[in-house]
Write a protein that holds these residues in place. Structure first.
Motif, PDB file in Angstrom:
ATOM      1  N   TRP A 112       0.812  -1.222   0.000  1.00 48.23           N
ATOM      2  CA  TRP A 112       0.000   0.000   0.000  1.00 48.23           C
ATOM      3  C   TRP A 112       0.843   1.269   0.000  1.00 48.23           C
ATOM      4  CZ3 TRP A 112      -5.258  -0.274  -0.459  1.00 48.23           C
ATOM      5  CH2 TRP A 112      -5.826  -1.533  -0.288  1.00 48.23           C
ATOM      6  N   ILE A 113       2.163   1.141   0.067  1.00 53.26           N
ATOM      7  CA  ILE A 113       3.050   2.306   0.127  1.00 53.26           C
ATOM      8  C   ILE A 113       3.569   2.636  -1.263  1.00 53.26           C
ATOM      9  CG2 ILE A 113       5.231   3.186   1.052  1.00 53.26           C
ATOM     10  CD1 ILE A 113       4.792   1.327   3.473  1.00 53.26           C
ATOM     11  N   ALA A 114       3.489   3.901  -1.659  1.00 51.99           N
ATOM     12  CA  ALA A 114       4.024   4.319  -2.953  1.00 51.99           C
ATOM     13  C   ALA A 114       5.522   4.019  -3.000  1.00 51.99           C
ATOM     14  CB  ALA A 114       3.775   5.806  -3.176  1.00 51.99           C
ATOM     15  N   PRO A 115       6.015   3.362  -4.055  1.00 55.63           N
ATOM     16  CA  PRO A 115       7.435   2.982  -4.138  1.00 55.63           C
ATOM     17  C   PRO A 115       8.357   4.192  -4.003  1.00 55.63           C
ATOM     18  CG  PRO A 115       6.159   1.888  -5.851  1.00 55.63           C
ATOM     19  CD  PRO A 115       5.245   2.911  -5.223  1.00 55.63           C
ATOM     20  N   TYR A 116       9.501   3.967  -3.388  1.00 58.58           N
ATOM     21  CA  TYR A 116      10.438   5.053  -3.111  1.00 58.58           C
ATOM     22  C   TYR A 116      11.855   4.511  -3.063  1.00 58.58           C
ATOM     23  CZ  TYR A 116      10.612   2.927   1.518  1.00 58.58           C
ATOM     24  OH  TYR A 116      10.783   2.032   2.537  1.00 58.58           O
ATOM     25  N   THR A 117      12.805   5.410  -3.128  1.00 56.20           N
ATOM     26  CA  THR A 117      14.202   5.101  -2.883  1.00 56.20           C
ATOM     27  C   THR A 117      14.806   6.270  -2.127  1.00 56.20           C
ATOM     28  OG1 THR A 117      16.269   4.330  -3.900  1.00 56.20           O
ATOM     29  CG2 THR A 117      15.083   6.099  -5.045  1.00 56.20           C
ATOM     30  N   THR A 118      16.036   6.150  -1.709  1.00 53.62           N
ATOM     31  CA  THR A 118      16.680   7.209  -0.939  1.00 53.62           C
ATOM     32  C   THR A 118      17.994   7.612  -1.592  1.00 53.62           C
ATOM     33  OG1 THR A 118      17.760   5.574   0.492  1.00 53.62           O
ATOM     34  CG2 THR A 118      15.654   6.481   1.233  1.00 53.62           C
ATOM     35  N   LEU A 119      18.425   8.808  -1.258  1.00 49.29           N
ATOM     36  CA  LEU A 119      19.659   9.363  -1.815  1.00 49.29           C
ATOM     37  C   LEU A 119      20.171  10.426  -0.857  1.00 49.29           C
ATOM     38  CD1 LEU A 119      21.512   9.774  -4.493  1.00 49.29           C
ATOM     39  CD2 LEU A 119      20.017  11.734  -4.883  1.00 49.29           C
ATOM     40  N   THR A 120      21.466  10.456  -0.614  1.00 50.27           N
ATOM     41  CA  THR A 120      22.089  11.535   0.150  1.00 50.27           C
ATOM     42  C   THR A 120      22.827  12.434  -0.814  1.00 50.27           C
ATOM     43  OG1 THR A 120      22.333  10.165   2.122  1.00 50.27           O
ATOM     44  CG2 THR A 120      23.722  12.125   1.987  1.00 50.27           C
ATOM     45  N   THR A 121      22.514  13.725  -0.803  1.00 45.02           N
ATOM     46  CA  THR A 121      23.122  14.638  -1.770  1.00 45.02           C
ATOM     47  C   THR A 121      24.637  14.690  -1.583  1.00 45.02           C
ATOM     48  OG1 THR A 121      22.740  16.513  -0.289  1.00 45.02           O
ATOM     49  CG2 THR A 121      21.061  16.073  -1.950  1.00 45.02           C
ATOM     50  N   GLY A 122      25.324  14.884  -2.688  1.00 41.94           N
ATOM     51  CA  GLY A 122      26.790  14.917  -2.680  1.00 41.94           C
ATOM     52  C   GLY A 122      27.293  14.965  -4.103  1.00 41.94           C
ATOM     53  N   GLN A 123      28.374  14.266  -4.369  1.00 39.97           N
ATOM     54  CA  GLN A 123      28.918  14.232  -5.716  1.00 39.97           C
ATOM     55  C   GLN A 123      28.061  13.346  -6.615  1.00 39.97           C
ATOM     56  OE1 GLN A 123      33.009  12.984  -5.309  1.00 39.97           O
ATOM     57  NE2 GLN A 123      33.709  15.086  -4.996  1.00 39.97           N
TER      58      GLN A 123
END
Length: 361
Positions: free
Chosen positions: A81-92
């Motif tokens: 039931w959760i909209a698909p997602y991913t994560t990212l930490t800003t950087g290069q």
């Protein structure tokens, strides 16, 4: 009580004036609630006891928690039931890393970019193209954890408040609130700014709308063309909230209960969803979860313009009282609250982070 409207707001409803307290300064509205919290803290001998209500979440979701870490705890039932997602930490190499992370999770544009630690829609950006995605990533300070989530295709949004005591087999929905995105409709003559000033509600909230529309304020909208004033469904960012309590059904309650029981030791918080229609939502069907909020969340129907101040405080006192009651039960079962000063440190860190985020869409 008469049945509350479940269809989109009519033009007259959209332009209705504010309630008497909707946009009071926070320190005025929340002072009685802080006093109530202190009284409960003295009674239960721990001011941080509510953080034990959802003990597997940092501070129970009161402040400083990671949005993705809550969603990551979901089991197979909840994940569907959760909209698909991913994560990212800003950087290069933000751009290439974001595309790679999206590809790995099967995500494609349009995508919603939002800070992993945040609240009230601060910093949330909608990226329809790769260039908009790159611009959104660049707008955040380096080393900022972000969530990239598929844009849910459903038009409507709601906040569903869920409570389940540890000694109860099933939970309940204590609040259902519809979130309407205010719009302007062009007449071919007036500019966006003039239309804002003509609307009985938006004319009172110009500081909310004009900064994000600054490049369009002098634009004349063609006859019949509509312009959404905000993207995020947050009251403090300008969305209009409506109490949908009459649409809390056994079917919806059972579905939400099944989802939330698939998140370990989650007992108290608000689930923000997008859904196809009020009819489908009442059946517990055709909705997707945007995010799950813990003990720092509110039963947001209090911001319906029809809610009285007395009703708003009664709702707040009930819900904060529940966090202490649930926290006490979890403490008796061996879980520990986070501690007052640890919570204060995370709250200060969150304030610094919020101040560094770009303006939300």
């Amino acid at each position: 009580m008469s049945k509350l409207p479940t269809s989109p707001l009519t033009p007259s409803e959209k332009t209705a004036p504010l309630s008497s307290f909707e946009f009071w300064p926070g320190w005025i509205f929340y002072t009685p609630i802080v006093i109530y919290w202190v009284v409960l803290g003295l009674r239960y001998r721990d001011f941080s006891l509510p953080t034990a209500a959802n003990p597997r979440i940092v501070t129970g979701g009161l402040c400083g928690e990671s949005k993705s870490s809550i969603l990551d705890m979901a089991g197979p039932t909840a994940t569907r039931w959760i909209a698909p997602y991913t994560t990212l930490t800003t950087g290069q190499n933000d751009n290439s890393r974001a595309l790679e992370a999206m590809s790995h999770k099967g995500l494609s544009l349009p995508i919603v970019v939002k800070p992993d630690v945040g609240c009230n829609g601060t910093g949330v950006k909608l990226a329809r193209t790769e260039n908009e995605l790159y611009a959104a990533l660049a707008a955040f300070p380096r080393t900022t954890p972000l969530v990239l989530q598929r844009l849910i295709p459903y038009q409507h949004e709601a906040g569903i408040f869920y409570i389940r005591h540890p000694d109860q087999a099933c939970g309940s929905i204590s609040s259902l609130t519809y979130k309407d995105i205010p719009t302007l409709t062009g007449n071919g003559h007036n500019t966006v700014l003039e239309l804002l000033k003509q609307d009985p509600r938006t004319q009172l909230l110009l500081p909310l709308y004009t900064p994000r529309l600054e490049h369009r304020l002098n634009e004349v909208l063609p006859q019949g063309e509509t312009l959404d004033l905000v993207f995020t469904g947050n009251h403090c960012k300008g969305a209009v909230f409506r109490n949908g309590a009459n649409d809390i059904t056994p079917a919806l309650t059972a579905q939400i209960d099944a989802i939330m029981k698939d998140i370990p030791d989650f007992h108290f918080g608000r689930i923000d969803v997008k859904f196809e229609s009020a009819e489908a939502l009442r059946r517990g069907e055709k909705f997707e979860i945007i995010e799950i909020n813990g003990v720092g969340s509110e039963a947001i129907h209090i911001w319906d313009k029809r809610t009285t101040l007395k009703e708003a405080y009664a709702t707040q006192f009930f819900h904060y009282g529940e966090t202490f009651r649930i926290g006490a039960k979890k403490r008796a079962a061996g879980w520990k609250p986070c501690g007052l000063w640890y919570g204060v440190r995370l709250w200060r860190r969150q304030k610094r982070l919020l101040a560094s985020y770009p303006m939300n869409d």
